[in-house]
Motif scaffolding. Structure first.
Motif, PDB file in Angstrom:
ATOM      1  N   VAL A 121       7.138   0.301 -44.467  1.00  0.00           N
ATOM      2  CA  VAL A 121       7.282  -0.746 -43.440  1.00  0.00           C
ATOM      3  C   VAL A 121       6.042  -1.632 -43.452  1.00  0.00           C
ATOM      4  O   VAL A 121       4.924  -1.127 -43.498  1.00  0.00           O
ATOM      5  CB  VAL A 121       7.426  -0.103 -42.038  1.00  0.00           C
ATOM      6  N   SER A 122       6.265  -2.941 -43.440  1.00  0.00           N
ATOM      7  CA  SER A 122       5.111  -3.822 -43.219  1.00  0.00           C
ATOM      8  C   SER A 122       5.525  -4.976 -42.310  1.00  0.00           C
ATOM      9  O   SER A 122       6.675  -5.409 -42.308  1.00  0.00           O
ATOM     10  CB  SER A 122       4.537  -4.337 -44.540  1.00  0.00           C
ATOM     11  N   ILE A 123       4.571  -5.431 -41.536  1.00  0.00           N
ATOM     12  CA  ILE A 123       4.815  -6.498 -40.559  1.00  0.00           C
ATOM     13  C   ILE A 123       3.956  -7.686 -40.975  1.00  0.00           C
ATOM     14  O   ILE A 123       2.769  -7.523 -41.267  1.00  0.00           O
ATOM     15  CB  ILE A 123       4.384  -6.040 -39.140  1.00  0.00           C
ATOM     16  N   SER A 124       4.542  -8.867 -41.011  1.00  0.00           N
ATOM     17  CA  SER A 124       3.765 -10.036 -41.420  1.00  0.00           C
ATOM     18  C   SER A 124       4.183 -11.244 -40.596  1.00  0.00           C
ATOM     19  O   SER A 124       5.222 -11.244 -39.929  1.00  0.00           O
ATOM     20  CB  SER A 124       3.962 -10.313 -42.918  1.00  0.00           C
TER      21      SER A 124
END
Lengths: 112, 462
Positions: free
Chosen positions: B132-135
């Motif tokens: 998971v990554s948030i950008s």
């Protein structure tokens, strides 16, 4: 607002309303970043990496932007595995189904 | 990086002998070592199979594809034991074994657990960093729009739980196995939440406290969610003792409970906790309706669905409270800088829930297959496949575990009982075999004076 989910390997450029975006890798994190240089509108998607990939240099006037400051103008996005979801206003979205030219080669760290 | 950070993130920098000693000291403690039974009568007895320790490597981060490996199950079991040393457990059935009570909360054991906890957390939860990554430029309304989309999708999608229980050969036992997976968490429900209500963080603290009060029944035992769940277990013919079914928790069910402890035990992860709390409260308001339906499919009208009905009601409020009274004010007060971690917690717990559901359904499907088991000729084994033969005596019990590869299990001499769940057990005699798929929970107990059996990998030729 509108949520769009796409496979990450299916696109690298899109248009939301009149604004163009491209997929910029910030380490392992994909960022849907604005393609337009804030200086004179140059194509940031064709910019080269500098400062050990921490900056992106616009090909028109060689202005270098930290990736984290570019990300502040990026679409809010969540990557889950090999898919990415992003949030936009209720504008038309056009996704290029073929990979458009991007220039994300890392430079050597010596130019930092 | 600070020296403390270096120690936590690179445990190999600590004295390896001391580190190994802490692992062995914790895992081999008599409460966590060889039990007499597949069922745990005491809340302090939680076997982890310390004899496997030397074969497992906790020094690397598991990938999502490796969650069916033995080190994941053992890592999650160890972690829950460590986290729950912070909680108070007293037996509700039977007497208090004071020596066990003292041993479970023993200072040396706690110290050993604290020493190995960071490495275990990295081993079993590090994969979430990759998954998971948030950008980008999030604000709280964009997050709300995203969350609404996720929750709408849950509301619109037919329940996989209903489908799997309804289509099982034995819906009642499939439902019981589902309830066992819930029991590890629900019998001490919201304990991790309680870690977050102390300190001082203004009005949001009071909002979180209100949710906690609901979970704990406003000081009325019969209203406590855990007590309502105990009643449901009893109605379904299950034991409601804390961790009575410890050996039958899947690794990913344990991960759901442990994740909340993980992001709550270290308040650096507080904002991730808020996101995970919002996901679980808001999604439970939707899925508990389907869970109640699954109970009705499995048990008809003989079982009350109050536990799930209560959540279908109160979690509508809790979901709203978590967002409007907790997340929105916290972001307004502390700025958008806290949003990425909140969103990360939301998405991480969502992913963990999906992974746990998939493992539950895979187990139900395997149990159904085993119900059709008939003696068959032993299939040819791959040339050079690694194989191990075990010789055991009557009543020798192999604590439930998983294998990292699909294996052929053949009884050479004597008899044994293969135990895959409290309801799925095979009596196997000499010459009989079963294929145990990778990652499927099982144990065994010898039912003859002597028994030999051979386990051969069907995936790896030597």
């Amino acid at each position: 607002m509108k949520i769009t989910t796409l496979p990450l390997d299916s696109f690298n450029s899109l248009e939301v309303g009149a604004r163009r975006y491209f997929v910029l890798q910030n380490g392992a994190k994909p960022v849907i970043a604005p393609s337009e240089c804030p200086h004179r509108g140059g194509p940031l998607n064709l910019g080269r990496r500098a400062a050990c990939a921490a900056k992106l240099v616009c090909p028109w006037h060689d202005n270098a932007y930290p990736i984290h400051s570019i990300e502040r103008g990026a679409l809010p996005a969540i990557r889950r595995g090999d898919q990415i979801s992003f949030v936009t206003a209720n504008e038309d979205i056009r996704v290029w189904t073929e990979m458009l030219p991007v220039n994300q080669r890392d430079s050597a760290c010596e130019d930092a | 990086m600070s020296s403390v950070g270096t120690l936590l993130d690179h445990p190999s920098h600590t004295d390896p002998a001391l580190h190994k000693q802490a692992f062995s000291g914790f895992a081999s403690h008599s409460l966590f070592d060889q039990p007499q039974s597949f069922y745990c009568d005491s809340p302090y007895v939680r076997p982890v199979r310390p004899q496997d320790l030397n074969q497992l490597d906790f020094g690397h981060v598991l990938t999502q594809a490796e969650l069916d490996q033995p080190s994941h199950l053992m890592g999650q079991r160890l972690l829950l034991n460590i986290y729950e040393q912070d909680l108070v457990f007293l037996p509700q059935q039977g007497k208090l074994a004071l020596a066990e009570f003292n041993a479970f909360y023993d200072e040396d054991l706690r110290r050993a657990g604290a020493a190995i906890r960071p490495e275990l957390e990295r081993h079993v939860f590090g994969w979430l960093d990759e998954a998971v990554s948030i950008s980008g430029n999030w604000d709280v309304d964009a997050f709300k729009a995203y969350a609404d989309e996720v929750l709408d999708k849950i509301a619109r999608t037919p329940s996989s739980l209903v489908e799997h229980i309804g289509q099982s050969r034995d819906p009642a036992n499939a439902a019981r196995f589902f309830l066992i997976q819930c029991a590890g968490d629900f019998l001490s429900e919201a304990s991790a939440m309680a870690r977050n209500v102390l300190g001082n963080f203004g009005p949001a603290q009071s909002e979180l406290f209100k949710i906690l009060i609901d979970e704990y029944g406003y000081g009325v035992p019969q209203k406590k969610h855990s007590v309502i769940f105990e009643s449901l277990l009893a109605q379904c013919g299950l034991n409601s003792g804390v961790h009575y079914y410890w050996q039958f928790y899947t690794a990913t069910s344990l991960a759901l409970t442990n994740y909340f402890h993980y992001v709550s035990a270290n308040h650096r992860h507080f904002f991730r906790y808020l996101g995970a709390l919002f996901y679980t409260e808001a999604s439970l308001a939707l899925v508990t309706r389907a869970q109640a339906e699954a109970m009705r499919i499995a048990f008809g009208d003989t079982v009350g669905t109050l536990y799930f009905d209560e959540h279908a009601h109160i979690d509508v409020h809790h979901g709203k409270m978590a967002f409007e009274q907790l997340i929105r004010p916290v972001v307004a007060h502390y700025g958008k800088q806290v949003l990425p971690d909140i969103i990360r917690g939301f998405e991480e717990f969502r992913l963990l829930q999906d992974v746990a559901d998939a493992e539950l359904f895979a187990h139900i499907a395997w149990h159904d297959q085993l119900a059709d088991w008939q003696p068959q000729p032993v299939p040819p084994q791959p040339a050079g496949a690694p194989s191990h033969t075990f010789h055991e005596c009557r009543d020798d019990l192999s604590v439930t575990h998983v294998h990292g590869a699909t294996e052929l299990f053949v009884v050479d001499k004597g008899t044994l009982k293969l135990v895959c769940s409290p309801f799925t057990q095979l009596e196997l005699g000499a010459g009989q075999h079963v294929v145990i798929p990778r990652g499927m929970l099982h144990g065994s107990v010898i039912t003859a004076e002597h028994c030999s059996y051979t386990v051969t990998s069907l995936e790896h030729a030597a």
